[in-house]
Write a protein that holds these residues in place. Sequence first.
Motif, mmCIF file in Angstrom:
data_model
loop_
_atom_site.group_PDB
_atom_site.id
_atom_site.type_symbol
_atom_site.label_atom_id
_atom_site.label_comp_id
_atom_site.label_asym_id
_atom_site.label_seq_id
_atom_site.Cartn_x
_atom_site.Cartn_y
_atom_site.Cartn_z
ATOM 1 N N UNK A 32 18.160 83.475 -68.620
ATOM 2 C CA UNK A 32 17.203 82.891 -69.548
ATOM 3 C C UNK A 32 17.483 81.394 -69.688
ATOM 4 N N UNK A 33 16.500 80.606 -69.489
ATOM 5 C CA UNK A 33 16.737 79.170 -69.528
ATOM 6 C C UNK A 33 16.227 78.544 -70.830
ATOM 7 N N UNK A 34 15.914 79.382 -71.788
ATOM 8 C CA UNK A 34 15.466 78.838 -73.072
ATOM 9 C C UNK A 34 16.628 78.102 -73.726
ATOM 10 N N UNK A 35 16.333 77.207 -74.611
ATOM 11 C CA UNK A 35 17.401 76.414 -75.220
ATOM 12 C C UNK A 35 18.262 77.314 -76.098
ATOM 13 N N UNK A 36 19.486 76.917 -76.259
ATOM 14 C CA UNK A 36 20.491 77.810 -76.829
ATOM 15 C C UNK A 36 20.192 78.196 -78.273
ATOM 16 N N UNK A 37 19.971 77.258 -79.084
ATOM 17 C CA UNK A 37 19.742 77.563 -80.487
ATOM 18 C C UNK A 37 19.075 76.359 -81.133
ATOM 19 N N UNK A 38 18.304 76.621 -82.163
ATOM 20 C CA UNK A 38 17.624 75.497 -82.788
ATOM 21 C C UNK A 38 18.596 74.588 -83.543
ATOM 22 N N UNK A 39 19.761 75.134 -83.857
ATOM 23 C CA UNK A 39 20.671 74.352 -84.694
ATOM 24 C C UNK A 39 21.702 73.569 -83.884
ATOM 25 N N UNK A 40 21.383 73.292 -82.631
ATOM 26 C CA UNK A 40 22.243 72.387 -81.890
ATOM 27 C C UNK A 40 23.066 73.045 -80.815
ATOM 28 N N UNK A 41 24.050 72.311 -80.355
ATOM 29 C CA UNK A 41 24.849 72.761 -79.228
ATOM 30 C C UNK A 41 26.100 73.481 -79.701
ATOM 31 N N UNK A 47 34.589 82.082 -72.520
ATOM 32 C CA UNK A 47 34.223 81.998 -73.933
ATOM 33 C C UNK A 47 32.795 81.510 -74.142
ATOM 34 N N UNK A 48 32.218 80.949 -73.100
ATOM 35 C CA UNK A 48 30.883 80.347 -73.229
ATOM 36 C C UNK A 48 29.807 81.435 -73.099
ATOM 37 N N UNK A 49 29.670 82.197 -74.170
ATOM 38 C CA UNK A 49 28.848 83.405 -74.109
ATOM 39 C C UNK A 49 27.373 83.110 -74.347
ATOM 40 N N UNK A 50 27.063 82.004 -75.003
ATOM 41 C CA UNK A 50 25.649 81.683 -75.273
ATOM 42 C C UNK A 50 25.521 80.193 -75.561
ATOM 43 N N UNK A 51 24.293 79.726 -75.536
ATOM 44 C CA UNK A 51 24.021 78.326 -75.865
ATOM 45 C C UNK A 51 24.467 77.354 -74.784
ATOM 46 N N UNK A 52 24.314 76.066 -75.114
ATOM 47 C CA UNK A 52 24.749 75.016 -74.191
ATOM 48 C C UNK A 52 25.690 74.065 -74.920
ATOM 49 N N UNK A 67 23.703 70.418 -69.628
ATOM 50 C CA UNK A 67 24.225 71.649 -69.028
ATOM 51 C C UNK A 67 23.073 72.457 -68.428
ATOM 52 N N UNK A 68 23.227 72.768 -67.151
ATOM 53 C CA UNK A 68 22.121 73.398 -66.434
ATOM 54 C C UNK A 68 21.849 74.809 -66.937
ATOM 55 N N UNK A 69 22.913 75.586 -67.064
ATOM 56 C CA UNK A 69 22.738 76.981 -67.472
ATOM 57 C C UNK A 69 23.408 77.231 -68.813
ATOM 58 N N UNK A 70 22.798 78.065 -69.636
ATOM 59 C CA UNK A 70 23.455 78.410 -70.905
ATOM 60 C C UNK A 70 24.563 79.427 -70.657
ATOM 61 N N UNK A 71 25.239 79.829 -71.713
ATOM 62 C CA UNK A 71 26.310 80.819 -71.616
ATOM 63 C C UNK A 71 25.837 82.135 -71.002
#
Lengths: 394, 394
Positions: B9-18, B72-77, B82-86
């Motif tokens: 999924x290439x959607x952005x990680x979270x609305x509240x930032x990185x 540890x990078x399970x989700x988000x960017x 960063x090309x791919x999220x967690x």
Amino acid sequence: MSTDFAETDSSSSSPDGFVERQSATLFAPPSPLVLESGETLGPITVAYQTYGTLSPRKDNVIYICHALTGDAHVAGRHNEKERKPGWWNGFIGPGKAIDTNRYFVVCSNILGGCQGTTGPSSENPQTGKPYGPDFPFITIRDIVNVHNALLDHLGIENVLAVVGGSLGGMQVLEWVVNRPERVGAAIVLASGPKLNAQGIAFNAVGRRAIYSDPLFQDGWYYGEEEKPHFGLALARMVAHITYLSEQSIELKFGRKLQNGDEFGFDLKSETEFQIESYLHYQGNRFVERFDANSYLTLTRAMDYFDLGEAYGSIADAFSRVQSRFLVISYDTDWLYPTPQSKEIVRALVDAKRHVTFKELKSAYGHDAFLIDQELPKLGSLVSPFLARTYSDRQ
Amino acid sequence: MSTDFAETDSSSSSPDGFVERQSATLFAPPSPLVLESGETLGPITVAYQTYGTLSPRKDNVIYICHALTGDAHVAGRHNEKERKPGWWNGFIGPGKAIDTNRYFVVCSNILGGCQGTTGPSSENPQTGKPYGPDFPFITIRDIVNVHNALLDHLGIENVLAVVGGSLGGMQVLEWVVNRPERVGAAIVLASGPKLNAQGIAFNAVGRRAIYSDPLFQDGWYYGEEEKPHFGLALARMVAHITYLSEQSIELKFGRKLQNGDEFGFDLKSETEFQIESYLHYQGNRFVERFDANSYLTLTRAMDYFDLGEAYGSIADAFSRVQSRFLVISYDTDWLYPTPQSKEIVRALVDAKRHVTFKELKSAYGHDAFLIDQELPKLGSLVSPFLARTYSDRQ
């Protein structure tokens, strides 16, 4: 393919003596074999062995096509000192499922192999040295063309049956499609009309292991003291896993340790579990008898085989055949699973050919057709099938 | 484990930032971790990431245990470049199955890994150089002890749930048995109470590939320009086959060629079929992010894990647990097939524990729990299970 999982029948080969290594030189200049790739190869030496007596009408011939790492030594012993008999000794011999009191059995080492038939380790007449990576690219069709040339050489026009498992089954399929007039019956065991992606993937891993062994030296290792045995052993280890069922190694090895009951907490040990020790043993034994370039050559021939692709569809391919078929799969075989055999069977039915199909139950996976304990079940199908074919042709 | 089979999924990680890389140093002298082997290790740096907000009552913690080669990078960017999220971005985040609007999610790189937590490539304080093969032998229990120490460090007493697939599922099982008072619910995906012989066999092949790479140099390769990448890539290739189902690679690759429709008849090509090209690509990418000594260390930890052996029987082990369970398997997973999950479930039933079990249908084999297309089905089980656990504990 392995015959080492269960102990092979150690009964003596036959009451009528020992079996002889024979060889024939075919395709000598100026008549080399024209390969499917377009290249030519010759002369070709073929190592073969025969069992039983050719009938006066030459109508009792059974040709055995061996699998990836088999050889012509299919049954019996060459001499009294030989520790183990041929690889299908429990199946072929006087009074056995393929009864050499009735049939004349021929088995040859396949083209590209390393047990007497011309392959990469054979001398290239143009250089006086082993072919090595100069050995031409070969296919199942090329292998089968050499089988047919050996029959010609032996003065045999038709065979009662061709029989093979795994890569041997592919040879059988190619044979009955390509030289349909020559074959009365085809027996295809644990095989398929093509290798699936997973099979290609495992072969690719095995080849990578060989290519990445620095001692492989692009295939020019024959004169060297050290050969790419690490790579070849590793290729064998991974292949060996695919020959066994999950169930059989779980039953035989499970999580048992090689020494004692306590973990060693030693990362340097590669053989702490019995299954590891077993695989390492298989790998190390294999390199004593097999050539890395042959392994590359023959696994690629296996990858390339695709009966449907070569003839439009499998049913189209089978529209040419004249033989009757016995197709057998094993329920725990995950390298050539039952659906692949069923694909053959469906195409034969579509082509209105005579076929008998049976999925046998076995714990042993792909190797089941080589395991002594499994041979009675296999024989109970093969033996009457051969007898019927023989009597129908009288 | 792979997240490369289907596009993540290439959607952005979270609305509240990185998301931020965090780390903690634990087990500093004079209080090193006493390992299951009896050796000691310390200090231990733990790389971890958190998502969402810890509730005032600290009762909304979900701990994610990653699989063999995760991190540890399970989700988000970490940043917008960063090309791919967690690796589980499709599953964890605001409004997702593990909803970071409700839960406080923690994921740490496991002990022995190579993504920030102390492992063989970390500096050995006694020498100022990487541990290399001097890194001690570790087990799943040691890994879980470090997870628990991180919780202590974060001031968290209990977790709502621990969640993990494959090797992560083994950590979950070990955790709920070893620290039962700490865990409300256990979610075990595509895992088992022990590795079977076939799994040990595939791990043994991967380790052999590394050990036999001359650049491995008994594990002392860190200062060298060239590392044992051939061996590590080969280990990844064979493991990768086991993560995919026969069905999924047949559908995606089948016998398709990489270039054009015609065979090349070239034995030097290792990537003629698409499945070969894919595996080589996976192998080559893997070595960019993973360390060979970590691979040896963690596959051995996987081999050693045996819940029943450690506690008498699996049911005995589970007599200690206080958590409820959600156990999920995939019908095409042949590395941790459904019967292994059922073994867990039967033992839980025998131990009179609360368990929900579901075998999900998927084409994707073992990797299914990581594949975006499969996450809605998984989420429809995990999300209500977490919500019920949370409300029952209020």
